[in-house]
Design a protein around this motif. Structure first.
Motif, mmCIF file in Angstrom:
data_model
loop_
_atom_site.group_PDB
_atom_site.id
_atom_site.type_symbol
_atom_site.label_atom_id
_atom_site.label_comp_id
_atom_site.label_asym_id
_atom_site.label_seq_id
_atom_site.Cartn_x
_atom_site.Cartn_y
_atom_site.Cartn_z
ATOM 1 N N ASP A 97 68.465 101.164 -60.685
ATOM 2 C CA ASP A 97 68.849 101.574 -62.295
ATOM 3 C C ASP A 97 68.440 101.903 -62.920
ATOM 4 O O ASP A 97 66.994 100.360 -63.486
ATOM 5 C CB ASP A 97 69.685 100.027 -62.183
ATOM 6 N N THR A 117 65.868 103.460 -66.214
ATOM 7 C CA THR A 117 66.553 104.805 -66.893
ATOM 8 C C THR A 117 64.427 104.969 -67.851
ATOM 9 O O THR A 117 64.255 103.864 -68.228
ATOM 10 C CB THR A 117 67.530 104.272 -68.042
ATOM 11 N N HIS A 139 61.721 105.860 -73.554
ATOM 12 C CA HIS A 139 61.387 106.782 -74.405
ATOM 13 C C HIS A 139 60.317 107.046 -74.360
ATOM 14 O O HIS A 139 59.093 107.062 -75.096
ATOM 15 C CB HIS A 139 62.089 106.720 -75.642
ATOM 16 N N TYR A 159 58.113 107.833 -72.026
ATOM 17 C CA TYR A 159 57.997 109.925 -71.673
ATOM 18 C C TYR A 159 57.248 110.066 -73.114
ATOM 19 O O TYR A 159 56.275 111.247 -71.956
ATOM 20 C CB TYR A 159 59.868 110.151 -72.257
ATOM 21 N N GLU A 163 64.610 112.669 -59.028
ATOM 22 C CA GLU A 163 66.116 112.669 -59.143
ATOM 23 C C GLU A 163 66.534 112.878 -58.000
ATOM 24 O O GLU A 163 67.824 112.380 -57.307
ATOM 25 C CB GLU A 163 65.902 113.939 -59.903
ATOM 26 N N THR A 213 70.658 109.337 -62.127
ATOM 27 C CA THR A 213 69.500 109.687 -63.610
ATOM 28 C C THR A 213 69.850 109.431 -64.475
ATOM 29 O O THR A 213 71.313 110.983 -64.109
ATOM 30 C CB THR A 213 68.764 110.152 -62.783
ATOM 31 N N ASN A 214 70.135 109.640 -64.794
ATOM 32 C CA ASN A 214 70.891 110.495 -66.953
ATOM 33 C C ASN A 214 69.823 110.245 -67.816
ATOM 34 O O ASN A 214 70.296 110.829 -69.074
ATOM 35 C CB ASN A 214 72.080 109.047 -67.664
ATOM 36 N N TRP A 215 68.900 110.617 -66.734
ATOM 37 C CA TRP A 215 67.747 111.383 -68.232
ATOM 38 C C TRP A 215 66.738 112.154 -67.492
ATOM 39 O O TRP A 215 65.844 112.964 -68.085
ATOM 40 C CB TRP A 215 66.863 110.084 -68.390
ATOM 41 N N GLU A 267 73.271 110.459 -73.307
ATOM 42 C CA GLU A 267 73.121 108.774 -72.940
ATOM 43 C C GLU A 267 72.456 108.172 -72.931
ATOM 44 O O GLU A 267 71.762 106.908 -73.544
ATOM 45 C CB GLU A 267 73.858 108.629 -71.627
ATOM 46 N N TRP A 268 71.172 108.985 -72.464
ATOM 47 C CA TRP A 268 69.107 108.363 -72.441
ATOM 48 C C TRP A 268 69.336 108.441 -73.927
ATOM 49 O O TRP A 268 68.595 107.354 -74.348
ATOM 50 C CB TRP A 268 68.830 110.020 -72.627
#
Length: 439
Positions: free
Chosen positions: A5, A7, A10, A13, A272, A283-285, A401-402
């Motif tokens: 879990d 994420t 930002h 990244y 991923e 993942t959602n990102w 979602e990200w």
């Protein structure tokens, strides 16, 4: 299997897109060793990124790395079987739940209708033959009897479906539990092997180096390049030889900088795949982060591609021309280039300003971009809270979602377009100089 879990923040990244290429460039410019040996840091990096399938041992040409592969494949198979069992369990559970709802609803309806039926029949006896009231009671009795019959049929069908669904739910639950436990223990086995290898890697690297023949070993790529250079009589030209001014050097630096983003994509997509197929935690990102990154890479690398003439073009007539005639052709076509590059720069600037103009809370920069405050007032009201306050999210964000901020990417588009215009100016100056010198 344990779940993942995570994420990507930002800030991490964007910092990663800056820091990783700088570190990679510094490592890539180190002097090469005179003798090719296996590296402990590289072995540990492969252990972290690909150790789950034994790549660290295969890197050292150790056949014990093949032990990891069947265990890893078993995890993939177990996860696939677990997903199939979960689908069957979900379908059977839904079928059982629907049947139980029908049973609950129809039992209540049938019981109520059966309780009302004696009263309706008694009421029928008190009505006059052929009267409207008698016909009304007869219709009510008929509907009640039909409802009872229909309800009993639905009850019988629902009970049959429930009887069929219960063993399916139990079987699917058992299968899912078994495959989940099998995948978990197989993963624990790989983790145990990785922990053991974490302590053994220095010794494994030392033994692998001892097996190597002494002396410098030239790899296949270098042999092929040397053979090609010998056949053509030309040495391979370094990209740095193309740099004649500061604009060229800037384009070379930016091209090399963003080229290392492709390495980031390898790591991210590897994470991923492992997260999705090993831990059942997609993942959602990852996908959004990478296609944004590749979009920025495409624009930043444009000036580098122009400098090194790497853009795809049909040059059947252009290639055989001497340098002076090529310069004349380039001067003529530069009109179209600057129209394109100028339009690209103006469009990217518009996109970037629109991105930061999106109203988000008390963002001063967004108010300035919309023209609500002047630059001096925006600068005076600027403080650290504009970056750290969670209630202030200035600029455009993605709809996924990200919810990553998109305004930095839009400004990178401006940088890429500006670099392309500058490289066009450099190319224009070179063509003028080539014509003047008669080269």
């Amino acid at each position: 299997m344990p779940g993942l879990d995570f994420t990507l923040p930002h800030w991490l990244y964007w910092i990663g897109l800056i820091v990783f290429p700088i570190v990679a460039m510094s490592l890539g410019r180190r002097p090469k060793p005179t003798e090719r040996l296996y590296s402990v840091p590289l072995a540990y990096m492969i252990w972290i990124t690909g150790g789950i399938i034994g790549l660290h041992r295969l890197y050292l040409r150790n056949l014990w790395g093949l032990l990891f592969i069947p265990v890893f494949l078993f995890i993939l198979i177990a996860n696939s079987q677990q997903q199939d069992a979960r689908s069957l369990q979900s379908d059977a559970t839904n079928q059982l739940r629907m049947a139980e709802r029908v049973i609950t609803r129809e039992e209540e309806r049938v019981t109520g209708a059966e309780a009302d039926l004696p009263g309706l029949r008694a009421e029928l006896e008190t009505t006059e033959e052929g009267s409207f009231a008698r016909r009304s009671v007869e219709r009510r009795i008929e509907r009640a009897e039909q409802g009872i019959e229909s309800g009993r049929q639905k009850l019988e069908q629902a009970r049959e479906e429930a009887e069929l669904a219960r063993p399916l739910v139990d079987a699917a639950t058992r299968d899912r539990t078994w495959w989940a436990a099998a995948a978990k223990y197989a993963f624990y086995l790989i983790v145990a092997l990785l922990v053991i290898d974490a302590f053994l890697l220095p010794m494994l690297v030392r033994r692998a180096n001892e097996r190597l023949p002494r002396g410098t070993e030239v790899d296949e790529f270098e042999r092929t390049a040397a053979a090609a250079a010998a056949a053509t009589g030309e040495a391979r030209r370094d990209d740095r030889d193309l740099a004649e001014n500061w604009i060229d050097r800037l384009s070379l630096f930016c091209g090399e900088f963003v080229s290392y983003w492709a390495v980031i994509a390898v790591f991210v997509y590897y994470y991923e795949v492992i997260s999705r197929y090993v831990f059942n935690s997609p993942t959602n990102w990852a996908h959004e982060a990478m296609y944004l990154m590749f979009g920025m890479q495409y624009l930043i690398a444009g000036s580098y591609a122009m400098l090194t003439e790497s853009h795809v073009r049909v040059d059947v007539f252009y290639a055989p021309l001497p340098r002076k005639k090529k310069a004349w052709v380039d001067l003529f076509t530069s009109v179209f280039f600057f129209i394109f590059a100028g339009t690209l720069l103006f469009t990217c600037w518009t996109f970037a300003m629109d991105a930061i103009a999106v109203p988000s809370g008390n963002a001063v920069v967004s108010d300035w971009a919309r023209g609500q405050v002047g630059f001096g007032e925006a600068l005076a009201n600027w403080n650290l809270g504009q970056w750290t306050d969670p209630n202030i999210r200035w600029g455009e964000i993605s709809f996924n979602e990200w919810e990553v901020p998109l305004w930095p990417m839009k400004w990178v588009m401006v940088m890429g377009a500006a670099l392309l215009v500058l490289q066009g100016v450099s190319k224009f100056a070179k063509d003028i100089r080539a014509i003047a010198r008669g080269e």
